[in-house]
Scaffold this motif. Structure first.
Motif, PDB file in Angstrom:
ATOM      1  N   THR A  76      13.670 -86.738 -46.210  1.00  0.00           N
ATOM      2  CA  THR A  76      13.769 -85.310 -46.493  1.00  0.00           C
ATOM      3  C   THR A  76      14.183 -84.616 -45.201  1.00  0.00           C
ATOM      4  N   ILE A  77      14.946 -83.538 -45.332  1.00  0.00           N
ATOM      5  CA  ILE A  77      15.531 -82.936 -44.142  1.00  0.00           C
ATOM      6  C   ILE A  77      15.678 -81.435 -44.330  1.00  0.00           C
ATOM      7  N   CYS A  78      15.634 -80.710 -43.226  1.00  0.00           N
ATOM      8  CA  CYS A  78      15.929 -79.278 -43.224  1.00  0.00           C
ATOM      9  C   CYS A  78      17.393 -79.077 -42.859  1.00  0.00           C
ATOM     10  N   ALA A  79      17.924 -77.917 -43.213  1.00  0.00           N
ATOM     11  CA  ALA A  79      19.356 -77.675 -43.046  1.00  0.00           C
ATOM     12  C   ALA A  79      19.800 -77.762 -41.595  1.00  0.00           C
ATOM     13  N   ALA A  80      18.937 -77.432 -40.663  1.00  0.00           N
ATOM     14  CA  ALA A  80      19.335 -77.414 -39.255  1.00  0.00           C
ATOM     15  C   ALA A  80      19.119 -78.747 -38.563  1.00  0.00           C
ATOM     16  N   ASP A  81      18.562 -79.744 -39.276  1.00  0.00           N
ATOM     17  CA  ASP A  81      18.169 -80.988 -38.622  1.00  0.00           C
ATOM     18  C   ASP A  81      19.296 -82.020 -38.619  1.00  0.00           C
ATOM     19  N   PRO A  82      19.369 -82.838 -37.563  1.00  0.00           N
ATOM     20  CA  PRO A  82      20.319 -83.949 -37.563  1.00  0.00           C
ATOM     21  C   PRO A  82      19.793 -85.116 -38.389  1.00  0.00           C
ATOM     22  N   LEU A  83      20.697 -85.971 -38.813  1.00  0.00           N
ATOM     23  CA  LEU A  83      20.341 -87.154 -39.592  1.00  0.00           C
ATOM     24  C   LEU A  83      21.037 -88.362 -38.979  1.00  0.00           C
ATOM     25  N   THR A  84      20.305 -89.459 -38.811  1.00  0.00           N
ATOM     26  CA  THR A  84      20.890 -90.699 -38.307  1.00  0.00           C
ATOM     27  C   THR A  84      20.885 -91.748 -39.413  1.00  0.00           C
ATOM     28  N   LEU A  85      22.048 -92.333 -39.657  1.00  0.00           N
ATOM     29  CA  LEU A  85      22.210 -93.375 -40.657  1.00  0.00           C
ATOM     30  C   LEU A  85      22.456 -94.704 -39.958  1.00  0.00           C
ATOM     31  N   SER A  86      21.969 -95.787 -40.553  1.00  0.00           N
ATOM     32  CA  SER A  86      22.214 -97.116 -40.011  1.00  0.00           C
ATOM     33  C   SER A  86      22.315 -98.108 -41.162  1.00  0.00           C
ATOM     34  N   PRO A 135      23.373 -97.210 -51.435  1.00  0.00           N
ATOM     35  CA  PRO A 135      23.221 -95.828 -50.938  1.00  0.00           C
ATOM     36  C   PRO A 135      21.759 -95.467 -50.688  1.00  0.00           C
ATOM     37  N   VAL A 136      21.586 -94.446 -49.863  1.00  0.00           N
ATOM     38  CA  VAL A 136      20.273 -93.867 -49.626  1.00  0.00           C
ATOM     39  C   VAL A 136      20.348 -92.384 -49.977  1.00  0.00           C
ATOM     40  N   LEU A 137      19.297 -91.874 -50.596  1.00  0.00           N
ATOM     41  CA  LEU A 137      19.241 -90.467 -50.995  1.00  0.00           C
ATOM     42  C   LEU A 137      18.383 -89.699 -50.001  1.00  0.00           C
ATOM     43  N   VAL A 138      18.924 -88.592 -49.501  1.00  0.00           N
ATOM     44  CA  VAL A 138      18.183 -87.718 -48.594  1.00  0.00           C
ATOM     45  C   VAL A 138      18.029 -86.365 -49.268  1.00  0.00           C
ATOM     46  N   SER A 139      16.784 -85.984 -49.535  1.00  0.00           N
ATOM     47  CA  SER A 139      16.488 -84.723 -50.220  1.00  0.00           C
ATOM     48  C   SER A 139      16.269 -83.598 -49.207  1.00  0.00           C
ATOM     49  N   MET A 140      16.260 -82.372 -49.699  1.00  0.00           N
ATOM     50  CA  MET A 140      15.989 -81.220 -48.856  1.00  0.00           C
ATOM     51  C   MET A 140      14.481 -80.969 -48.790  1.00  0.00           C
ATOM     52  N   PRO A 180      24.927 -84.039 -36.951  1.00  0.00           N
ATOM     53  CA  PRO A 180      24.167 -82.824 -36.615  1.00  0.00           C
ATOM     54  C   PRO A 180      24.163 -81.859 -37.796  1.00  0.00           C
ATOM     55  N   ALA A 181      23.025 -81.178 -38.004  1.00  0.00           N
ATOM     56  CA  ALA A 181      22.899 -80.241 -39.126  1.00  0.00           C
ATOM     57  C   ALA A 181      23.511 -80.857 -40.379  1.00  0.00           C
ATOM     58  N   ALA A 182      22.933 -81.958 -40.815  1.00  0.00           N
ATOM     59  CA  ALA A 182      23.587 -82.867 -41.742  1.00  0.00           C
ATOM     60  C   ALA A 182      23.943 -82.265 -43.097  1.00  0.00           C
ATOM     61  N   GLN A 183      23.029 -81.539 -43.729  1.00  0.00           N
ATOM     62  CA  GLN A 183      23.283 -81.178 -45.121  1.00  0.00           C
ATOM     63  C   GLN A 183      22.524 -79.925 -45.517  1.00  0.00           C
ATOM     64  N   SER A 184      23.001 -79.303 -46.602  1.00  0.00           N
ATOM     65  CA  SER A 184      22.326 -78.139 -47.163  1.00  0.00           C
ATOM     66  C   SER A 184      21.883 -78.367 -48.601  1.00  0.00           C
ATOM     67  N   VAL A 185      22.297 -79.495 -49.197  1.00  0.00           N
ATOM     68  CA  VAL A 185      21.868 -79.882 -50.546  1.00  0.00           C
ATOM     69  C   VAL A 185      21.535 -81.368 -50.524  1.00  0.00           C
ATOM     70  N   GLU A 186      20.813 -81.815 -51.532  1.00  0.00           N
ATOM     71  CA  GLU A 186      20.473 -83.228 -51.654  1.00  0.00           C
ATOM     72  C   GLU A 186      21.738 -84.082 -51.623  1.00  0.00           C
ATOM     73  N   THR A 187      21.735 -85.133 -50.822  1.00  0.00           N
ATOM     74  CA  THR A 187      22.962 -85.902 -50.589  1.00  0.00           C
ATOM     75  C   THR A 187      22.650 -87.395 -50.509  1.00  0.00           C
ATOM     76  N   GLN A 188      23.585 -88.209 -51.042  1.00  0.00           N
ATOM     77  CA  GLN A 188      23.521 -89.657 -50.888  1.00  0.00           C
ATOM     78  C   GLN A 188      24.505 -90.089 -49.802  1.00  0.00           C
ATOM     79  N   TYR A 189      24.155 -91.187 -49.124  1.00  0.00           N
ATOM     80  CA  TYR A 189      25.004 -91.727 -48.067  1.00  0.00           C
ATOM     81  C   TYR A 189      25.177 -93.223 -48.280  1.00  0.00           C
ATOM     82  N   ARG A 190      26.363 -93.722 -47.917  1.00  0.00           N
ATOM     83  CA  ARG A 190      26.644 -95.147 -47.988  1.00  0.00           C
ATOM     84  C   ARG A 190      27.756 -95.472 -46.993  1.00  0.00           C
ATOM     85  N   ALA A 191      28.076 -96.749 -46.872  1.00  0.00           N
ATOM     86  CA  ALA A 191      29.180 -97.172 -46.009  1.00  0.00           C
ATOM     87  C   ALA A 191      29.987 -98.244 -46.722  1.00  0.00           C
TER      88      ALA A 191
END
Length: 246
Positions: free
Chosen positions: A15-25, A89-94, A63-74
């Motif tokens: 879960t993340i706030c709009a101003a927060d960075p997100l690290t994916l691996s 994929p991984v789901l990151v909620s707000m 940085p400041a990764a997202q403003s809505v719920e988002t999935q990430y993959r590679a």
């Protein structure tokens, strides 16, 4: 040669706030040449958009990764053979908006007179004391009913400040309102209003609600500081310990 290993996408937080960075691996990706990685994001699970370009980087910080719920993959490619596999994929909620506002991190001795004793604004008429503050901050969102305002209208605001106690000549008052509901009290987005300066009195001013303000319950923060303006850099962490927040 052949397909890359199957891989899981790992997020630094779920879960993340709009101003927060997100690290994916990624898991199980060999640290070897010949591997190409294209990071992607999706807000609906169907349409995927590339993040940057193909690289050999097994992790990515946004940085400041997202403003809505988002999935990430590679998409992981064996470059010589062009065989590829997509990571799970991984789901990151707000995070709830109420959890996203920064808190002042100071040790305040508000017994020296640098404090707010009353805030009056658009139906709010709230008294406060030194004893109610924790590190100079008191959260009244669960005990004080919201002000009633309309976009495009102007409203008087009154903030009663203390007498100071260490020879300060000024107590300056500023108000932030999160008009766009992004969890950030941002002076650069027009969310900061300087109210005025006084000492042991009600400092008065006017707050104009922008026409673009979103409807619904909205966070407001009031700051008094023993100094002259500006206060716009002091909404989260002060440079001066003589501050009081409400």
């Amino acid at each position: 040669t052949g397909l890359p290993n199957e891989s899981q996408t790992i997020a630094s937080t779920n879960t993340i706030c709009a101003a927060d960075p997100l690290t994916l691996s990624l898991t199980d990706v060999p640290a070897a040449s010949g591997i190409g990685i294209q990071w992607q994001s999706s807000t609906d699970g169907a349409t995927w958009n590339n993040i940057g370009t193909v690289s050999m980087t097994h992790s990515l910080t946004i940085p400041a990764a997202q403003s809505v719920e988002t999935q990430y993959r590679a998409i992981i490619t064996c470059v010589p053979s062009q065989d590829e596999i997509t990571s799970t994929p991984v789901l990151v909620s707000m995070s709830p908006l109420v959890d996203c506002y920064c808190l002042p991190d100071i040790t305040l001795n508000c017994t020296d007179g640098d404090l707010i004793t009353n805030v009056t604004f658009a139906g709010i008429n709230n008294n406060s004391t030194c004893s109610s503050a924790t590190n100079g901050y008191t959260n009244y969102t669960t005990t004080v009913a919201p002000a009633q305002v309309e976009p495009g209208e102007s409203y008087p605001v009154s903030v009663t400040v203390g007498p100071s106690g260490e020879g300060w000549l000024y107590e300056s008052v500023g108000v932030w309102i999160d008009y766009n509901h992004d969890g950030i009290l941002d002076s650069l987005q027009g969310e900061y209003t300087p109210v005025g300066t006084g000492l042991n009195q009600a400092v008065t001013g006017t707050i104009t609600i922008p026409t673009t303000a979103l409807g619904g319950v909205t966070r407001m923060r009031v700051v008094v500081m023993a100094s002259l303006f500006p206060l716009n850099a002091h909404v989260c962490g002060p440079l001066n310990p003589n501050e009081n927040y409400g």
